[in-house]
Design an enzyme around this catalytic site. Structure first.
Site: not given
Ligand SMILES: Cc1cc2nc3c(=O)[nH]c(=O)nc-3n(C[C@H](O)[C@H](O)[C@H](O)COP(=O)(O)OP(=O)(O)OC[C@H]3O[C@@H](n4cnc5c(N)ncnc54)[C@H](O)[C@@H]3O)c2cc1C
Ligand SMILES: NC(=O)c1ccc[n+]([C@@H]2O[C@H](COP(=O)([O-])OP(=O)(O)OC[C@H]3O[C@@H](n4cnc5c(N)ncnc54)[C@H](O)[C@@H]3O)[C@@H](O)[C@H]2O)c1
Length: 472
Positions: A139-140, A175, A179-180, A182, A261, A434
């Site tokens: 993950g991230s 940002g 995320v920012g 929403e 990000g 419609h």
């Molecule tokens: C606020 C927010 C809103 C979002 N909204 C949407 C949305 O509306 N629609 C959408 O499609 N996507 C959305 N996303 C993105 C989506 O949540 C992610 O793309 C998805 O959850 C990624 O899943 P993953 O399995 O890659 O990672 P994760 O679910 O993060 O799983 C990774 C796991 O690995 C574990 N891990 C890390 N390092 C290690 C290690 N060294 N050893 C063992 N375990 C480890 C972590 O602790 C975690 O439990 C959103 C993200 C955020 C942050």
């Molecule tokens: N509805 C959805 O599907 C959904 C919702 C939330 C997140 N996500 C996923 O999570 C990922 C991460 O989203 P995110 O919004 O955190 O990242 P992002 O990388 O898409 O956006 C971050 C933004 O912050 C800006 N930024 C960075 N430093 C800055 C600074 N000092 N001042 C001003 N702006 C700055 C960057 O230029 C960039 O545009 C997305 O790529 C998306 O795939 C998806």
């Protein structure tokens, strides 16, 4: 030493999707997860963010009540504590559902931080485990600059925002990605005094300048938005005043939400032991249709590979990696049509090929504004625009970008059309009821058709059996 068939590292959406495939084919696996189980999506991502948005939009609707003849909306009050309590209650339900997937794993589920030692060895909790294949699905996490950490609890990310007891009075959201965007709109609609800062001039992943202009205009009507410069933060140790600065602006706020990000959790996973080139972010090259790293028995899935950090892509990645670690032969998978939706109001969506990726192609563009669309007007949601792109030679649909009411549904319909290689005329042949918002999409499609070499004077297909015996 015992050798597992597969070790899965990370129990997020990608890891759990891999687990589903792996356990169909072998019992000889282990799943390792660091930190809380329950997935980013359910705990701190997709689900809690959507719960906040739903509360915010429900409260925001009061501004339209007067127009509908419903009086007294100015008496309505929001209880921030209760909003957050409901969010956590439902969030916990979603987390519980994901926990059920791993409940029966027993010793095959290990809590601990894993590190790869070689393409067939993993270290966890001081123990070396050996495996034929390894899936990394770690993950991230939110990007937080080191020099922002001195803000302490006043620095929020989506890992901490949903744990607040009550809503802050004022917040700078830095940002303007998905995320920012929403979160700033939701917080604003919940009555928090918000200010948005974005480094880029575009918001929410939009690449079409016209759609971006539409989105920025609509969002700026709701809250101040400063785009095009990098924001910095500072706290005065004498009086604890927290300031956010960008090019021409300086404001004081209670809190900052860093939405800068997300970075992949690969820093100390041991990719350097694989003896493959790593890019400047420390990522190896990963085959997107097999998820394999080079020709190693190691697969990188989900946000950790940074390909498309979205839930459905993470789940697909896990599925592919799960199958490829348990099949005799490597299977190559066609990836789905790209689809990204930001749950702002109006919804922002990019489907198929983005405007940016088509900029130098021979395309035609059809567009619609929703400001005068009948159904949208009747619901007071007549804001936004949609642009759809097609190949100029044969009208094949290639992509679309939008900031449109119910955009999430248009995006799915268009994804289906693009997946099926449909042309503008194919899509115009479906019935449009419609009065529906889809009539807006039809306007954009007709606008597009009018710019293409004439195919037919009508949306309807001509009936070529007119002279058939049956009719006679
Ligand atoms: C606020 C927010 C809103 C979002 N909204 C949407 C949305 O509306 N629609 C959408 O499609 N996507 C959305 N996303 C993105 C989506 O949540 C992610 O793309 C998805 O959850 C990624 O899943 P993953 O399995 O890659 O990672 P994760 O679910 O993060 O799983 C990774 C796991 O690995 C574990 N891990 C890390 N390092 C290690 C290690 N060294 N050893 C063992 N375990 C480890 C972590 O602790 C975690 O439990 C959103 C993200 C955020 C942050
Ligand atoms: N509805 C959805 O599907 C959904 C919702 C939330 C997140 N996500 C996923 O999570 C990922 C991460 O989203 P995110 O919004 O955190 O990242 P992002 O990388 O898409 O956006 C971050 C933004 O912050 C800006 N930024 C960075 N430093 C800055 C600074 N000092 N001042 C001003 N702006 C700055 C960057 O230029 C960039 O545009 C997305 O790529 C998306 O795939 C998806």
């Amino acid at each position: 030493m015992h050798k597992f068939d597969v070790i899965i590292i990370g129990a997020g959406s990608a890891g759990l999707s891999a687990l589903r495939e792996v356990r169909k084919r072998t019992d000889n696996f282990v799943l390792i997860n660091d930190g809380p189980w329950g997935t980013t999506c359910a705990r701190v991502g997709c689900m809690p963010s959507k719960l906040l948005i739903e509360a915010a939009n429900a409260f925001h609707r009061r501004f339209n009540f007067g127009e509908f003849g419903i009086m007294g909306a100015d008496q309505l009050e929001l209880d921030g504590k209760k909003v957050l309590q409901r969010l956590r209650r439902l969030r916990d339900d979603f987390v519980t559902s994901t926990l059920k997937i791993t409940n029966d794993l027993g010793e095959r589920a290990i809590s601990g931080r894993a590190r790869i030692l070689s393409p067939d060895q993993v270290m966890v909790n001081g123990e070396k485990l050996s495996a034929h294949k390894i899936i990394i699905a770690t993950g991230s996490r939110p990007v937080v600059p080191k020099n922002w950490l001195n803000l302490g609890k006043r620095l929020l990310t989506t890992d901490t925002l949903f744990e607040l007891d009550t809503l802050p009075k004022s917040i700078a959201v830095i940002g303007m990605g998905p995320v920012g965007l929403e979160m700033i709109q939701a917080l604003s609609r919940l009555g928090v005094h918000v200010t948005g800062f974005g480094f880029r001039s575009s918001v929410g992943g939009i690449s079409d300048p016209f759609i971006n202009q539409t989105a920025v205009k609509l969002l700026s009507e709701e809250f101040p938005l400063y785009l095009g410069s990098k924001a910095s933060v500072a706290i005065n140790p004498d009086n604890n005043v927290l300031t956010v600065r960008a090019e021409n602006i300086e404001i004081e706020v209670d809190s900052v939400l860093a939405a800068l990000g997300r970075q992949p959790n690969i820093d100390d996973i041991g990719l350097d032991t694989l003896d493959v080139p790593l890019d400047e972010k420390g990522l190896p090259s990963v085959n997107p249709i097999t998820l394999q790293i080079a020709d190693l028995p190691v697969f990188l899935a989900g946000d950790a590979n940074q390909r498309l950090p979205l839930l459905h892509e993470a789940a697909d990645d896990g599925h592919i990696a799960g199958l490829n670690t348990t099949s005799e032969e490597l299977i190559y998978f066609k990836r789905r049509v790209p689809l990204a939706i930001v749950f702002a109001d109006p919804n922002i969506a990019v489907v198929g090929q983005s405007f940016h990726s088509l900029e130098h192609e021979n395309i035609q563009i059809g567009e619609v504004s929703f400001s005068n669309q009948g159904r949208a007007r009747s619901a007071q949601s007549n804001r936004g625009a949609l642009r759809v792109y097609a190949a100029a030679n044969d009208g094949r649909l290639l992509g679309a970008e939008m900031c449109a009411p119910a955009g999430e549904h248009f995006a799915h319909l268009l994804a289906l059309a693009i997946d099926q290689s449909l042309s503008v005329w194919d899509l115009l042949r479906i019935p449009f009821y419609h009065p529906v918002l889809e009539e807006g999409l039809r306007t954009a499609l007709r606008n597009l058709a009018s710019k293409l070499p004439a195919c037919s004077k009508s949306d309807l297909a001509a009936c070529d059996s007119f002279n058939s015996e049956a009719l006679d």
